[in-house]
Enzyme design. Structure first.
Site, PDB file in Angstrom:
ATOM      1  N   LYS A 120       0.823  -1.213   0.000  1.00 17.93           N
ATOM      2  CA  LYS A 120       0.000   0.000   0.000  1.00 17.93           C
ATOM      3  C   LYS A 120       0.858   1.264   0.000  1.00 17.93           C
ATOM      4  CE  LYS A 120      -4.194  -2.096   1.618  1.00 17.93           C
ATOM      5  NZ  LYS A 120      -3.700  -3.493   1.700  1.00 17.93           N
TER       6      LYS A 120
HETATM    7  C1  LIG Z   1      -4.247  -4.553   1.007  1.00 14.74           C
HETATM    8  C2  LIG Z   1      -3.463  -5.793   0.840  1.00 14.74           C
HETATM    9  C3  LIG Z   1      -3.812  -6.781  -0.110  1.00 14.74           C
HETATM   10  C4  LIG Z   1      -5.051  -6.680  -0.974  1.00 14.74           C
HETATM   11  O1  LIG Z   1      -4.948  -5.685  -1.949  1.00 14.74           O
HETATM   12  P1  LIG Z   1      -6.274  -5.114  -2.660  1.00 14.74           P
HETATM   13  O2  LIG Z   1      -5.823  -3.938  -3.433  1.00 14.74           O
HETATM   14  O3  LIG Z   1      -7.215  -4.732  -1.534  1.00 14.74           O
HETATM   15  O4  LIG Z   1      -6.832  -6.199  -3.512  1.00 14.74           O
HETATM   16  C5  LIG Z   1      -2.992  -7.876  -0.246  1.00 14.74           C
HETATM   17  N1  LIG Z   1      -1.896  -8.044   0.534  1.00 14.74           N
HETATM   18  C6  LIG Z   1      -1.538  -7.126   1.456  1.00 14.74           C
HETATM   19  C7  LIG Z   1      -0.342  -7.380   2.288  1.00 14.74           C
HETATM   20  C8  LIG Z   1      -2.289  -5.966   1.641  1.00 14.74           C
HETATM   21  O5  LIG Z   1      -1.923  -5.063   2.575  1.00 14.74           O
END
Ligand SMILES: *Cc1c(COP(=O)(O)O)cnc(C)c1O
Length: 475
Positions: A120
């Site tokens: 993120k």
């Molecule tokens: C947020 C997250 C995801 C999922 O990603 P999306 O964009 O919500 O599909 C997968 N792995 C980790 C470690 C995350 O923090």
């Protein structure tokens, strides 16, 4: 570039007009009126670019109401080796999202080397700089209120810390995050960051945020904003690393690749879909879920049936414990031929807590045209995958990446490079790593003693008025 709503009943807006907003006025999500196409000549030119140059080449097509020199400066400030320096000791931080070939044709793309050790940060760091820039232009300020069970909240706080014009009020369930996650958030001493520990569970924290969002008068008066995953700028910033991964895994632009993407809210893989629509030669987008397999079910059967929190499993890949994928509507809009009337009809069911079934419609057959395929993974799969990858390649991966790798390998095609997106570092999920490997995961240097740092937070009741009063008193 103008942006429309997937529900078709909101006026079009520019990039900076949707930057600070959430949903469009009609409840839909923002999408560009058309996807910019990358020509063969452009794609050749992009092959030699570093991450910052690629980011500018991609983002300038979408954020064309920001002067090019300003956009470039924001990108250059965001995507630096100093920010994305938490990778394995042999990772090249200059690459920002280094590609690691673990066996011929099988790659991990490291997206979690940023400040909070999860992917993120790739978009959120950019969002922090974009917010500060946009607010400085208008002289406004913004109070971001959010709820987190771990990853999103810390990523938002590290992106917004010290940013002028922005304050963050992050609600988390009191005593329910891991010691590492708690330390990551609560050790921040920046005066514009407020951690509110709610005496309740995550859903209680989420309900407080909803309560605040639904009070339009308060929301407007206090300039409340969000950074949730429907934010368009977050999605589009993620498009960049698909280009980076593609060029790193191939020798020429006539090759195709597959990406395997650990998915929850459909934000990450939505960016892959957009990269492909722009003309990046992606042969397959492999969507991986954990036990919360709402999206896998859709891609296999055509039935989209979001679940409530009671039906959502708590798993060892917790950032994918999502049963209502907030970005999914963006893909469905394209799938149904960009017809907002169809989207409105489908979501009239979803918004009432219902489901829809495309299996007997022509749309279902079109899923293959969009290169999607899917699968799911269980706790036992994660443990086995983490163990095997450690023994076979000497690489330690986290639980979410393990889901992506397991499902990716099930869908691997001979001769097609497979890029598995690494979405978190194992240090974030120590307990499961110990279960799989009998030893603790390595930690980036900056985090070695994080639990020992002084912490700062305020405990609140499950009470919207109390939280509102806190925001007013501190904004
Ligand atoms: C947020 C997250 C995801 C999922 O990603 P999306 O964009 O919500 O599909 C997968 N792995 C980790 C470690 C995350 O923090």
């Amino acid at each position: 570039m103008q942006y429309l709503s997937t529900r078709g009943n909101a006026p079009q807006k520019s990039f900076t007009q949707i930057l600070l907003g959430g949903l469009m006025e009609d409840g839909g999500l923002a999408l560009p009126v058309e996807y910019p196409k990358i020509s063969a000549a452009e794609l050749s030119a992009m092959r030699g670019m570093n991450y910052r140059e690629l980011a500018f080449a991609v983002l300038s097509k979408f954020a064309d109401d920001i002067p090019a020199s300003d956009l470039k400066a924001l990108i250059d400030k965001t995507y630096t080796a100093a920010v994305y320096c938490n990778g394995r000791p042999d990772s090249n931080a200059e690459d920002i999202t280094p590609l690691r070939e673990i066996e011929p044709g099988l790659f991990l793309q490291e997206l979690s080397n940023g400040p909070t050790l999860a992917f993120k940060d790739m978009a959120m760091q950019m969002l922090g700089n974009l917010f500060e820039y946009a607010l400085a232009k208008t002289g406004e300020h913004l109070n971001i209120v959010g709820a987190t069970s771990g990853d999103t909240g810390s990523s938002a706080e590290y992106a917004m810390r010290g940013k002028k014009g922005v304050k963050v009020f992050m609600l988390s369930p009191y005593g329910k995050m891991s010691a590492f996650q708690t330390a990551q958030m609560f050790s921040l001493q920046d005066p514009n960051i407020f951690n509110l520990a709610v005496r309740g569970v995550f859903d209680d924290a989420q309900d407080i945020v909803k309560g605040i969002s639904n009070d339009l008068e308060f929301k407007t008066a206090q300039r409340i904003g969000t950074v949730n995953s429907i934010n368009w700028a977050r999605v589009v910033a993620q498009v960049v690393y698909y280009f980076k991964g593609y060029f790193a895994a191939t020798k020429s632009n006539d090759q195709e690749v597959a990406f395997s993407v650990p998915s929850g809210n459909f934000g990450n893989i939505c960016a892959g879909h957009i990269a492909r629509m722009m003309g990046l030669p992606i042969r397959r987008l492999i969507l991986a879920t954990n036990e919360n397999n709402v999206l896998d079910e859709f891609f296999r059967t055509g039935v989209y049936r979001p679940r409530g929190s009671a039906e959502t499993h708590q798993t060892s890949s917790p950032s994918m414990d999502i049963s209502k994928a907030s970005n999914f509507e963006r893909f469905v809009y394209d799938l149904v031929g960009r017809d907002p009337a169809v989207v409105r009809e489908l979501w009239s069911e979803v918004d009432k807590g219902g489901a829809f079934d495309l299996s007997k419609t022509p749309y279902f057959l079109r899923i293959a045209d969009y290169a999607f395929t899917s699968g799911s993974s269980s706790h036992a799969d994660r443990i086995a995958t983490i163990r095997r990858v450690w023994q076979q390649y000497g690489v330690m991966i986290d639980t979410h990446t393990a889901d992506g790798l397991k499902v990716g390998l099930e869908n691997r095609e001979a001769g097609v490079p497979l890029i598995v997106l690494e979405t978190a570092l194992p240090a974030k999920f120590e307990e499961t790593i110990v279960e799989a490997l009998g030893e603790k995961p390595w930690r980036p240097k900056a985090y070695e003693n994080i639990e020992a740092l002084p912490q700062r937070s305020t405990v609140v009741d499950v009470n919207v008025e109390q939280v509102k009063a806190f925001v007013v008193a501190n904004s």
